[in-house]
Design a protein around this motif. Structure first.
Motif, mmCIF file in Angstrom:
data_model
loop_
_atom_site.group_PDB
_atom_site.id
_atom_site.type_symbol
_atom_site.label_atom_id
_atom_site.label_comp_id
_atom_site.label_asym_id
_atom_site.label_seq_id
_atom_site.Cartn_x
_atom_site.Cartn_y
_atom_site.Cartn_z
ATOM 1 N N VAL A 87 0.733 -1.359 -0.063
ATOM 2 C CA VAL A 87 -0.053 -0.088 0.148
ATOM 3 C C VAL A 87 0.887 1.237 0.071
ATOM 4 O O VAL A 87 1.538 1.239 0.842
ATOM 5 C CB VAL A 87 -0.915 -0.249 1.126
ATOM 6 N N GLN A 88 0.950 2.092 -1.036
ATOM 7 C CA GLN A 88 1.551 3.330 -1.214
ATOM 8 C C GLN A 88 0.754 4.455 -0.294
ATOM 9 O O GLN A 88 -0.428 5.068 -0.803
ATOM 10 C CB GLN A 88 1.756 3.858 -2.780
ATOM 11 N N LEU A 89 1.388 4.711 0.832
ATOM 12 C CA LEU A 89 0.818 5.846 1.491
ATOM 13 C C LEU A 89 1.250 7.280 0.800
ATOM 14 O O LEU A 89 2.189 7.495 0.131
ATOM 15 C CB LEU A 89 1.122 5.942 2.908
ATOM 16 N N PRO A 90 0.275 8.338 1.018
ATOM 17 C CA PRO A 90 0.639 9.626 0.526
ATOM 18 C C PRO A 90 2.215 10.178 0.656
ATOM 19 O O PRO A 90 2.474 10.936 0.036
ATOM 20 C CB PRO A 90 -0.372 10.650 1.296
ATOM 21 N N SER A 91 2.820 9.716 2.041
ATOM 22 C CA SER A 91 4.192 10.295 2.239
ATOM 23 C C SER A 91 5.126 9.370 1.713
ATOM 24 O O SER A 91 6.358 9.853 1.648
ATOM 25 C CB SER A 91 4.325 10.075 3.783
ATOM 26 N N VAL A 92 4.912 8.373 0.883
ATOM 27 C CA VAL A 92 5.744 7.655 0.200
ATOM 28 C C VAL A 92 5.959 7.919 -1.244
ATOM 29 O O VAL A 92 4.767 7.857 -2.072
ATOM 30 C CB VAL A 92 5.381 6.156 0.415
ATOM 31 N N SER A 93 7.006 8.285 -1.626
ATOM 32 C CA SER A 93 7.157 8.377 -3.223
ATOM 33 C C SER A 93 7.255 7.337 -4.033
ATOM 34 O O SER A 93 7.389 6.535 -3.379
ATOM 35 C CB SER A 93 8.568 9.450 -3.471
ATOM 36 N N ASP A 94 6.795 7.521 -5.374
ATOM 37 C CA ASP A 94 6.790 6.310 -6.125
ATOM 38 C C ASP A 94 8.239 5.476 -6.105
ATOM 39 O O ASP A 94 8.073 4.238 -6.271
ATOM 40 C CB ASP A 94 6.625 6.808 -7.816
ATOM 41 N N THR A 95 9.358 6.279 -6.252
ATOM 42 C CA THR A 95 10.551 5.841 -6.337
ATOM 43 C C THR A 95 10.903 5.090 -4.892
ATOM 44 O O THR A 95 11.117 3.884 -5.181
ATOM 45 C CB THR A 95 11.718 6.859 -6.509
ATOM 46 N N ASP A 96 10.655 5.485 -3.697
ATOM 47 C CA ASP A 96 10.577 4.551 -2.603
ATOM 48 C C ASP A 96 9.768 3.503 -2.290
ATOM 49 O O ASP A 96 10.247 2.588 -1.826
ATOM 50 C CB ASP A 96 10.470 5.628 -1.398
ATOM 51 N N ALA B 194 8.733 1.724 -5.023
ATOM 52 C CA ALA B 194 8.970 0.545 -6.003
ATOM 53 C C ALA B 194 10.396 0.146 -5.142
ATOM 54 O O ALA B 194 10.472 -1.291 -5.243
ATOM 55 C CB ALA B 194 9.579 1.407 -7.199
ATOM 56 N N ALA B 195 11.241 0.936 -4.655
ATOM 57 C CA ALA B 195 12.490 0.285 -3.751
ATOM 58 C C ALA B 195 11.914 -0.691 -2.789
ATOM 59 O O ALA B 195 12.645 -1.550 -2.631
ATOM 60 C CB ALA B 195 13.389 1.482 -3.369
ATOM 61 N N ASP B 196 10.942 -0.355 -2.003
ATOM 62 C CA ASP B 196 10.541 -1.309 -0.861
ATOM 63 C C ASP B 196 10.088 -2.481 -1.250
ATOM 64 O O ASP B 196 10.409 -3.495 -0.817
ATOM 65 C CB ASP B 196 9.405 -0.366 -0.284
ATOM 66 N N LEU B 197 9.313 -2.326 -2.404
ATOM 67 C CA LEU B 197 8.802 -3.735 -3.160
ATOM 68 C C LEU B 197 9.906 -4.519 -3.723
ATOM 69 O O LEU B 197 9.743 -5.698 -3.826
ATOM 70 C CB LEU B 197 7.908 -3.418 -4.225
ATOM 71 N N ALA B 198 10.896 -3.959 -4.517
ATOM 72 C CA ALA B 198 11.799 -4.432 -4.845
ATOM 73 C C ALA B 198 12.734 -5.262 -3.773
ATOM 74 O O ALA B 198 13.285 -6.324 -3.909
ATOM 75 C CB ALA B 198 12.902 -3.640 -5.660
ATOM 76 N N GLU B 199 12.962 -4.772 -2.690
ATOM 77 C CA GLU B 199 13.621 -4.941 -1.638
ATOM 78 C C GLU B 199 12.948 -6.365 -1.199
ATOM 79 O O GLU B 199 13.463 -7.410 -0.656
ATOM 80 C CB GLU B 199 13.895 -4.166 -0.599
ATOM 81 N N LEU B 200 11.608 -6.171 -0.958
ATOM 82 C CA LEU B 200 10.608 -7.356 -0.149
ATOM 83 C C LEU B 200 10.709 -8.498 -1.289
ATOM 84 O O LEU B 200 10.688 -9.753 -1.024
ATOM 85 C CB LEU B 200 9.351 -6.723 -0.413
ATOM 86 N N GLY B 201 10.658 -8.220 -2.567
ATOM 87 C CA GLY B 201 10.963 -9.190 -3.495
ATOM 88 C C GLY B 201 12.174 -10.119 -3.268
ATOM 89 O O GLY B 201 12.082 -11.337 -3.295
#
Length: 457
Positions: A16-25, A27-34
């Motif tokens: 879930v992308q919250l308003p305080s989280v940028s698109d780049t961050d 994407a990076a979180d999900l890539a790391e989770l992957g």
């Protein structure tokens, strides 16, 4: 589906992308989770994301996205009202996994012939990039028909599988039990009350009591181990000590091997190293310099793991010099560096002298390398695979300690020549001469070592 892809259980990521989280961050979180999920032994085949003002209290996702997720896993997409909490079979296996014999890959129930090819290709695991409450986890499992893990659960299980030493295994078990205890639920068909007169405890309550007893046993055993470690660290208190710290997979173990020649595990995966290794800098110097490799950090590192690995992180707290190792080829290196600094602040190590190392420079263009040096002129940009870079780092470490050393003259009486080896171990002997009083050694060492050697004369 190819055999190579079917060898691993399939997983779908949820974020879930919250308003305080940028698109780049995001994407990076999900890539790391992957990468975390892959390290755990799953194959990521899909990602479901949603922009929301906040995580849905019941199911994380909104109704539409929840149904989209359920179509991937073969679930109903709805949470039956008033339904009894259930555990998926996969989750029951995960929670019952033997503590002393972790498997390399999770086991998933094979599809029956009636399920067909489509069911066989469905993900059996949902991994959410947030920490889930017990009710959220339960609701998602009922809506998707799959085993559900949150980010914390994934990290805890990776630590559980990679721990090798007795201390690390005990530390991880403490964190794992703390994670599982509030998420325990009654299995379908189980009796709410234990049979027997006078018993007022449910099965879950009895299990939680067992967990509390086991936690007390683990903490007692860990305290004994840590006491031994404290004694070893005390014995090394006057030695020159360097600790490698940084984000997981930043290349700390590769640098450790290059600096010390030790056969430490080097693997391109997250959390390959959980046990602290201490080795001497090679070629050896006089006085000797000890290098320690520490557990890597990561975004949203569970607090229980930070607490459990406190003794491991004490190597950083008690070091003379910290080397912050950063993967310069990772576009999110700035955020990773801040995570490292945040954890070290948490344990009180922010005041230890440090140097910044941008590792994996062999993956950078000359322009990127120059840009890093312009932003951080005090940093070293290097590759652990370059002998010249490693030699330069070794010289940097030696020069750091040289600045704190002083010269002194020691006289060792002829009747106490056995102490000469102690002097050579703790100081650099510049010259030596002999007269009627004994052996005169001109040495260079840290003030504390000089004081100790002088007292022993």
């Amino acid at each position: 589906m190819s055999k190579s892809s079917s060898a691993r259980p399939l997983a779908v990521l949820v974020g879930v992308q919250l308003p305080s989280v940028s698109d780049t961050d995001h994407a990076a979180d999900l890539a790391e989770l992957g990468r975390l999920v892959h390290t755990l032994g799953y194959e990521v085949v899909a990602t479901v994301t949603q922009r929301r003002e906040g995580v849905a209290s019941g199911t994380v996702l909104g109704t539409g996205k929840l149904k989209e997720l359920a179509r991937l896993t073969g679930g109903s997409g709805v949470v039956p009202s008033g339904a009894q909490d259930r555990k998926s079979k996969a989750r029951e296996r995960w929670e019952a996994e033997e503590e002393d014999a972790p498997e390399e890959n999770p086991v998933v129930e094979p599809a029956t012939e009636a399920d067909g090819e489509q069911a066989a290709a469905r993900p059996t695991v949902v991994v959410v990039d947030h920490e889930l409450s017990p009710s959220q986890l339960s609701n998602l499992e009922r809506a998707t028909g799959a085993m559900v893990l949150d980010r914390t659960g994934v990290i805890v299980d990776i630590f559980h599988r990679h721990a090798r030493s007795r201390e690390a295994r005990m530390q991880v078990e403490i964190a794992r039990l703390n994670y599982l205890a509030p998420r325990m639920r009654e299995s379908t068909g189980s009796s709410e009350r234990q049979q027997g007169r006078g018993s007022g405890d449910s099965a879950v309550e009895l299990d939680r009591r067992k967990i509390r007893d086991r936690l007390a046993e683990l903490r007692e055993g860990l305290a004994a181990i840590q006491q031994d470690q404290d004694q070893r660290r005390y014995a090394r208190r006057d030695q020159l000590r360097v600790a490698l710290v940084g984000y997981t997979n930043a290349g700390k173990s590769s640098l450790m091997r290059a600096l010390t020649g030790s056969e430490v595990l080097v693997a391109d995966q997250l959390f390959a190293t959980l046990d602290t290794t201490v080795r001497a800098l090679q070629p050896e110097t006089r006085p000797r310099v000890l290098i320690s490799d520490t557990v890597g950090f990561i975004q949203k590192l569970p607090h229980d793991l930070v607490a459990s690995f406190r003794s491991t992180l004490d190597e950083a707290l008690e070091a003379s010099l910290l080397l912050y190792v950063v993967d310069a080829s990772d576009p999110t290196w700035e955020a990773q560096l801040e995570v490292t600094r945040s954890v070290l602040r948490e344990i009180g190590a922010q005041g230890v002298p440090s140097r910044l190392l941008f590792n994996k420079a062999d993956r950078l263009s000359p322009e990127d390398r120059e840009a890093l040096l312009q932003r951080h002129p005090e940093a070293l940009v290097l590759s652990a695979h370059s002998p010249d870079d490693v030699a330069a780092l070794r010289q940097t470490i030696i020069e750091f300690f040289e600045r704190s050393m002083v010269e002194a003259e020691l006289v060792i009486p002829y009747a106490r020549q056995g102490r000469v080896s102690e002097v050579y171990e703790n100081a650099r002997v510049i010259s030596e001469a002999f007269d009627e009083t004994g052996r005169r050694l001109k040495v260079r060492a840290l003030p504390a070592a000089i004081a100790r050697l002088t007292r022993a004369e």
